[in-house]
Design an enzyme around this catalytic site. Structure first.
Site, PDB file in Angstrom:
ATOM      1  N   HIS A 110       0.821  -1.211   0.000  1.00 45.13           N
ATOM      2  CA  HIS A 110       0.000   0.000   0.000  1.00 45.13           C
ATOM      3  C   HIS A 110       0.856   1.262   0.000  1.00 45.13           C
ATOM      4  CE1 HIS A 110      -3.662  -2.381   0.747  1.00 45.13           C
ATOM      5  NE2 HIS A 110      -2.803  -3.185   1.349  1.00 45.13           N
ATOM      6  N   HIS A 167      -1.764   3.312  -5.011  1.00 48.33           N
ATOM      7  CA  HIS A 167      -1.990   1.861  -4.941  1.00 48.33           C
ATOM      8  C   HIS A 167      -3.470   1.530  -5.017  1.00 48.33           C
ATOM      9  CE1 HIS A 167      -2.658   3.216  -0.801  1.00 48.33           C
ATOM     10  NE2 HIS A 167      -3.442   2.156  -0.677  1.00 48.33           N
ATOM     11  N   ASP A 225      -6.484  -1.194  -3.492  1.00 46.03           N
ATOM     12  CA  ASP A 225      -6.822  -2.135  -2.422  1.00 46.03           C
ATOM     13  C   ASP A 225      -7.589  -3.309  -3.015  1.00 46.03           C
ATOM     14  OD1 ASP A 225      -5.751  -0.447  -0.552  1.00 46.03           O
ATOM     15  OD2 ASP A 225      -7.668   0.202   0.303  1.00 46.03           O
ATOM     16  N   HIS A 280      -7.651  -7.075   1.711  1.00 47.20           N
ATOM     17  CA  HIS A 280      -7.033  -6.098   2.616  1.00 47.20           C
ATOM     18  C   HIS A 280      -7.849  -5.927   3.889  1.00 47.20           C
ATOM     19  CE1 HIS A 280      -4.864  -2.650   4.002  1.00 47.20           C
ATOM     20  NE2 HIS A 280      -5.783  -1.760   3.641  1.00 47.20           N
ATOM     21  N   HIS A 300     -14.576   1.170   3.074  1.00 48.96           N
ATOM     22  CA  HIS A 300     -13.989   0.068   2.311  1.00 48.96           C
ATOM     23  C   HIS A 300     -15.014  -1.052   2.101  1.00 48.96           C
ATOM     24  CE1 HIS A 300     -10.070   1.882   3.323  1.00 48.96           C
ATOM     25  NE2 HIS A 300      -9.538   1.126   2.382  1.00 48.96           N
ATOM     26  N   GLU A 304      -6.149   4.527  -4.385  1.00 47.87           N
ATOM     27  CA  GLU A 304      -5.824   5.558  -3.399  1.00 47.87           C
ATOM     28  C   GLU A 304      -4.457   6.180  -3.673  1.00 47.87           C
ATOM     29  OE1 GLU A 304      -8.193   3.499   0.379  1.00 47.87           O
ATOM     30  OE2 GLU A 304      -6.098   2.942  -0.014  1.00 47.87           O
TER      31      GLU A 304
END
Length: 208
Positions: free
Chosen positions: A48, A52, A54, A58, A159, A171
């Site tokens: 991360h 990056h 997700d 995660h 999330h 992100e």
């Protein structure tokens, strides 16, 4: 044809990472003097680091790993919008923006101005936003922030809600000099078989 614009954070040994996460480091571990012909570098980093994506794994032990994600979501037409907000991203903040039919939505907040310092707090995505964006057709949301949740959050509500509505997460974008409008995006993750996330080289090109 328009040139590609890099919207990724630069990776160097002085960059900031999430507090407590693995610092980024690069070094030449096998130099030309030793090998006789080449320099070979060694990279140590979190999945991360910097810009990056997700993967659901995660924040969900049963979630998809990076290798399971549809790479088509990370390349294709994208819309950039500017949301001058400070506290949170709410459904009403999208009023006045025509994002219907947008598959990849990139949001500039301008909140993280000094990337040499990790922010103490960031705007988060409010409940209800994921459902609203999914109704508009959004499948990938990208932000110029290190997370879609508050820095201190352990529940990671945004999330989970984004994933439950079929939205993928990108992100740490650098959108400071990107005007609102229609673009092409490429932000492909690495083929990490067990990965919970992946650094990306995110680039944009103005749509002709």
């Amino acid at each position: 044809m328009s040139k590609w614009i890099d919207i990724s954070q630069r990776l160097d040994n002085n960059m900031v990472v999430w507090p407590g996460d693995t610092p980024f480091s690069y070094k030449v571990s096998w130099g030309m003097e030793e090998s006789g012909s080449v320099n070979v570098g060694e990279i140590r980093m979190s999945a991360h680091t910097g810009t990056h994506i997700d993967a659901p794994f995660h924040f969900d032990n049963d979630g998809k790993r990076v290798i399971d994600l549809d790479i088509n979501l990370y390349i294709g037409p994208a819309t950039v919008i500017h949301l001058p907000i400070s506290r949170s991203i709410r459904v009403e903040d999208f009023q006045g923006y025509n994002i219907e039919g947008t598959t990849r939505l990139l949001i500039y907040t301008g909140v993280w101005k000094d990337r040499s310092v990790f922010p103490d707090s960031i705007p988060h995505i409010d409940p209800g936003v994921a459902a609203y964006l999914a109704e508009q057709g959004v499948q990938l949301i990208g932000l110029d922030l290190p997370s879609v949740d508050p820095i201190e959050s352990k529940e990671l509500t945004a999330h989970h809600e984004l994933t439950s509505h079929g939205l993928h997460i990108l992100e740490g974008l650098v959108l400071d000099n990107i005007a609102p409008g229609a673009y092409e995006l490429a932000a492909l993750p690495l083929p990490l078989v067990e990965g919970d996330g992946s650094p990306v080289r995110a680039v944009l090109r103005k749509k002709e």
